[in-house]
Design an enzyme around this catalytic site. Structure first.
Site, PDB file in Angstrom:
ATOM      1  N   TYR A 150       0.821  -1.204   0.000  1.00 50.60           N
ATOM      2  CA  TYR A 150       0.000   0.000   0.000  1.00 50.60           C
ATOM      3  C   TYR A 150       0.859   1.260   0.000  1.00 50.60           C
ATOM      4  CZ  TYR A 150      -3.743  -3.175   1.640  1.00 50.60           C
ATOM      5  OH  TYR A 150      -4.627  -4.205   1.784  1.00 50.60           O
ATOM      6  N   LEU A 209     -17.731  -3.728   0.931  1.00 49.04           N
ATOM      7  CA  LEU A 209     -18.882  -3.112   0.252  1.00 49.04           C
ATOM      8  C   LEU A 209     -18.807  -3.316  -1.258  1.00 49.04           C
ATOM      9  CD1 LEU A 209     -18.986   0.294   2.206  1.00 49.04           C
ATOM     10  CD2 LEU A 209     -20.114  -1.873   2.768  1.00 49.04           C
ATOM     11  N   VAL A 266     -11.594   8.341   3.443  1.00 47.39           N
ATOM     12  CA  VAL A 266     -10.798   9.466   3.945  1.00 47.39           C
ATOM     13  C   VAL A 266     -11.716  10.620   4.358  1.00 47.39           C
ATOM     14  CG1 VAL A 266      -8.755   8.883   2.600  1.00 47.39           C
ATOM     15  CG2 VAL A 266     -10.486  10.387   1.603  1.00 47.39           C
ATOM     16  N   ASN A 297     -19.381   4.601   9.054  1.00 45.74           N
ATOM     17  CA  ASN A 297     -19.045   3.184   8.972  1.00 45.74           C
ATOM     18  C   ASN A 297     -18.907   2.574  10.364  1.00 45.74           C
ATOM     19  OD1 ASN A 297     -18.980   3.207   6.167  1.00 45.74           O
ATOM     20  ND2 ASN A 297     -16.790   3.600   6.064  1.00 45.74           N
TER      21      ASN A 297
END
Length: 272
Positions: free
Chosen positions: A50, A189, A231, A239
């Site tokens: 990442y 999701l 972000v 969430n």
């Protein structure tokens, strides 16, 4: 809001809801993680590939919460192999700026390279040396997990796989349950692709919740560990609030019925 801790097969526990930093720009990672920690997240999931382990480490240092946060990172494919795994682990720990890692994962099985056994033995060494509390895998198929078992190696504590209502992974999840492996869901999701499903929308309306919260609540009811990513401060909080939503058995079944074995990411059988 309370996040449940799930027991792992090595005697430790893991927070069921984590904050994922996949596809978060390295320049934005520290701020996003700090926001997540402020909301209440105490589980961060990153990976060498990442490119933002340093941002995670900076957030842990800036907030002074390093001792309270469960941290996961992952070994990238090109670093597999016994000695290269040990070197890659040292590099990740340097970027994270912590002394002991909570959970280390093999990111992909890369079946064409056949390095998972040697890599896993290095993972076992890291755990024996006390440098990591728990060891697991990501994107492993049944045959990849069985290969480790056939070699008489330690059973992974988790397998982090693509999992969402359009890809329920029933066979793999059944193997996990049989062998006491916790299921972690990435892309929970489906990159937003399941949020317009009629069942999800109708259930969301019935609970005065968002479609995203409904899908996350479905995951939590299935005992999956999830890593919603955003972000946006409001979405990060939204969430996390899914932990307060309880769905009926009928609603859970309606969401599971969406399954069409549809991936949003690579197939582990082919991604090397």
């Amino acid at each position: 809001m309370t996040v449940r801790d799930i027991a792992l097969n090595d005697g430790t526990t893991i927070p069921q809801v984590g904050f994922g930093v996949f596809q978060i720009d390295p320049a934005d990672t520290q701020a996003a993680v700090e926001q997540a920690l402020e909301v209440g997240y105490r589980h961060i999931d990153t990976a060498r590939i990442y490119g933002n382990e340093e941002g995670v480490g900076a957030a842990l240092k800036a907030t002074g919460l390093a001792d309270e946060v469960y941290v996961t990172t992952k070994l990238w494919n090109e670093d597999q192999g016994h000695e290269s795994t040990l070197r890659a682990f040292d590099a990740s720990m340097g970027r994270l700026g912590i002394d002991t890692l909570d959970l280390y994962l093999i990111h992909w099985p890369t079946p064409a390279h056949d390095t998972s056994v040697d890599t896993w033995k290095a993972f076992e060494q890291l755990k024996a040396d006390g440098r990591v509390h728990s060891i697991g895998v990501s994107n492993f198929r049944v045959q990849d997990l069985q290969r480790l078992a056939d070699e008489g190696l330690t059973t992974p504590v988790v397998n982090q796989i693509e999992l969402h209502p359009a890809l329920t992974q029933d066979v793999l999840r059944a193997y996990h349950a049989e062998h006491d492996i916790v299921t972690e869901a990435w892309s929970p999701l489906a990159q937003g692709e399941v949020l317009d499903e009629s069942a999800v929308v109708e259930i969301a309306q019935a609970h005065d919740a968002t479609p995203g919260q409904v899908v996350l609540a479905w995951h939590l009811a299935l005992d999956n560990v999830v890593f919603p990513k955003s972000v946006t401060p409001s979405r990060i909080a939204e969430n996390f609030a899914a932990t307060e939503l309880t769905l009926s058995d009928e609603e859970l079944q309606r969401i599971s019925a969406i399954n069409r074995d549809e991936r949003t990411g690579p197939d582990p059988a082919e991604f090397n």
